[in-house]
Design a protein around this motif. Structure first.
Motif, PDB file in Angstrom:
ATOM      1  N   LYS A  39       0.836  -1.209   0.000  1.00 44.79           N
ATOM      2  CA  LYS A  39       0.000   0.000   0.000  1.00 44.79           C
ATOM      3  C   LYS A  39       0.868   1.255   0.000  1.00 44.79           C
ATOM      4  O   LYS A  39       0.574   2.222  -0.702  1.00 44.79           O
ATOM      5  CB  LYS A  39      -0.940   0.000   1.201  1.00 44.79           C
ATOM      6  CG  LYS A  39      -2.080  -0.978   1.060  1.00 44.79           C
ATOM      7  CD  LYS A  39      -2.981  -0.974   2.275  1.00 44.79           C
ATOM      8  CE  LYS A  39      -4.074  -2.017   2.114  1.00 44.79           C
ATOM      9  NZ  LYS A  39      -4.888  -2.165   3.322  1.00 44.79           N
ATOM     10  N   GLU A  40       1.951   1.221   0.784  1.00 43.86           N
ATOM     11  CA  GLU A  40       2.849   2.374   0.868  1.00 43.86           C
ATOM     12  C   GLU A  40       3.484   2.714  -0.476  1.00 43.86           C
ATOM     13  O   GLU A  40       3.679   3.882  -0.796  1.00 43.86           O
ATOM     14  CB  GLU A  40       3.963   2.116   1.890  1.00 43.86           C
ATOM     15  CG  GLU A  40       3.526   2.157   3.323  1.00 43.86           C
ATOM     16  CD  GLU A  40       4.644   1.729   4.278  1.00 43.86           C
ATOM     17  OE1 GLU A  40       5.816   1.571   3.836  1.00 43.86           O
ATOM     18  OE2 GLU A  40       4.342   1.529   5.470  1.00 43.86           O
ATOM     19  N   ILE A  41       3.821   1.682  -1.245  1.00 41.41           N
ATOM     20  CA  ILE A  41       4.518   1.922  -2.513  1.00 41.41           C
ATOM     21  C   ILE A  41       3.577   1.850  -3.718  1.00 41.41           C
ATOM     22  O   ILE A  41       4.025   1.940  -4.862  1.00 41.41           O
ATOM     23  CB  ILE A  41       5.725   0.969  -2.688  1.00 41.41           C
ATOM     24  CG1 ILE A  41       5.294  -0.495  -2.689  1.00 41.41           C
ATOM     25  CG2 ILE A  41       6.772   1.245  -1.619  1.00 41.41           C
ATOM     26  CD1 ILE A  41       6.430  -1.482  -2.940  1.00 41.41           C
ATOM     27  N   GLY A  42       2.283   1.696  -3.451  1.00 45.08           N
ATOM     28  CA  GLY A  42       1.284   1.784  -4.508  1.00 45.08           C
ATOM     29  C   GLY A  42       1.186   0.594  -5.434  1.00 45.08           C
ATOM     30  O   GLY A  42       0.947   0.765  -6.635  1.00 45.08           O
ATOM     31  N   VAL A  43       1.381  -0.591  -4.901  1.00 45.32           N
ATOM     32  CA  VAL A  43       1.213  -1.796  -5.724  1.00 45.32           C
ATOM     33  C   VAL A  43       0.169  -2.712  -5.084  1.00 45.32           C
ATOM     34  O   VAL A  43      -0.124  -2.607  -3.894  1.00 45.32           O
ATOM     35  CB  VAL A  43       2.532  -2.574  -5.913  1.00 45.32           C
ATOM     36  CG1 VAL A  43       3.572  -1.727  -6.610  1.00 45.32           C
ATOM     37  CG2 VAL A  43       3.077  -3.098  -4.603  1.00 45.32           C
ATOM     38  N   GLN A  44      -0.360  -3.590  -5.905  1.00 48.31           N
ATOM     39  CA  GLN A  44      -1.276  -4.613  -5.417  1.00 48.31           C
ATOM     40  C   GLN A  44      -0.498  -5.917  -5.299  1.00 48.31           C
ATOM     41  O   GLN A  44       0.334  -6.228  -6.158  1.00 48.31           O
ATOM     42  CB  GLN A  44      -2.437  -4.815  -6.385  1.00 48.31           C
ATOM     43  CG  GLN A  44      -3.333  -3.608  -6.514  1.00 48.31           C
ATOM     44  CD  GLN A  44      -4.425  -3.842  -7.544  1.00 48.31           C
ATOM     45  OE1 GLN A  44      -4.881  -4.960  -7.765  1.00 48.31           O
ATOM     46  NE2 GLN A  44      -4.840  -2.769  -8.197  1.00 48.31           N
TER      47      GLN A  44
END
Length: 149
Positions: A39-44
């Motif tokens: 979530k912090e780095i914007g990936v699923q």
């Protein structure tokens, strides 16, 4: 960006299995760390666990349809599963091999990985943090590759 995280055999016993080697964090706690980092780095992330070799192979093969990268801790299969190695080669996705323990400080049979030659990198002995570093690597590699286009 979507990343597949694979936990192999016996990793469901983390937290109680040889804590002097693997630490006291459970697999659920490690997965929570992975989800938070994603979530912090914007990936699923899609996180799976399989004790069976075939289950791991199925996940790798299916990843070619949706994933941008793979983080894999194949557990003991690391040392002898040509089938998992071949699956990783067949999907043409960047992958990072992770091991919670330092395999090189353990039994000699754990020093060789048949998977290492076909992945982008290997992280050993850094506990559950290895998974987080692998996510960072895959995201940063994707950004570099996208910038080159």
């Amino acid at each position: 960006m979507k990343i597949l995280v694979i936990h192999g055999p016996n990793l469901n016993l983390l937290g109680s299995r040889e804590p002097h080697i693997y630490g006291i964090m459970t697999l659920d706690e490690i997965n929570d760390m992975i989800i938070k980092k994603a979530k912090e780095i914007g990936v699923q992330v899609r996180i799976v666990h399989h004790n069976s070799e075939g289950g791991i192979i199925d996940e790798i093969q299916n990843a070619r349809h949706w994933a941008c990268g793979i983080v894999i801790n194949a557990g003991a299969y690391t040392h002898y599963s040509i089938a998992i190695r071949d699956a990783l080669c067949s999907v043409d996705l960047p992958a990072v091999e992770v091991h919670v323990s330092n395999t090189f400080s353990r039994e000699k049979f754990r020093h060789k990985s048949v998977i290492s030659p076909v992945v982008n990198g290997v992280i050993v002995g850094l506990g559950p943090y290895g998974y987080l570093y692998a996510l960072d690597y895959l995201v940063n590699t994707a950004k570099v590759n996208t910038a080159k286009r």
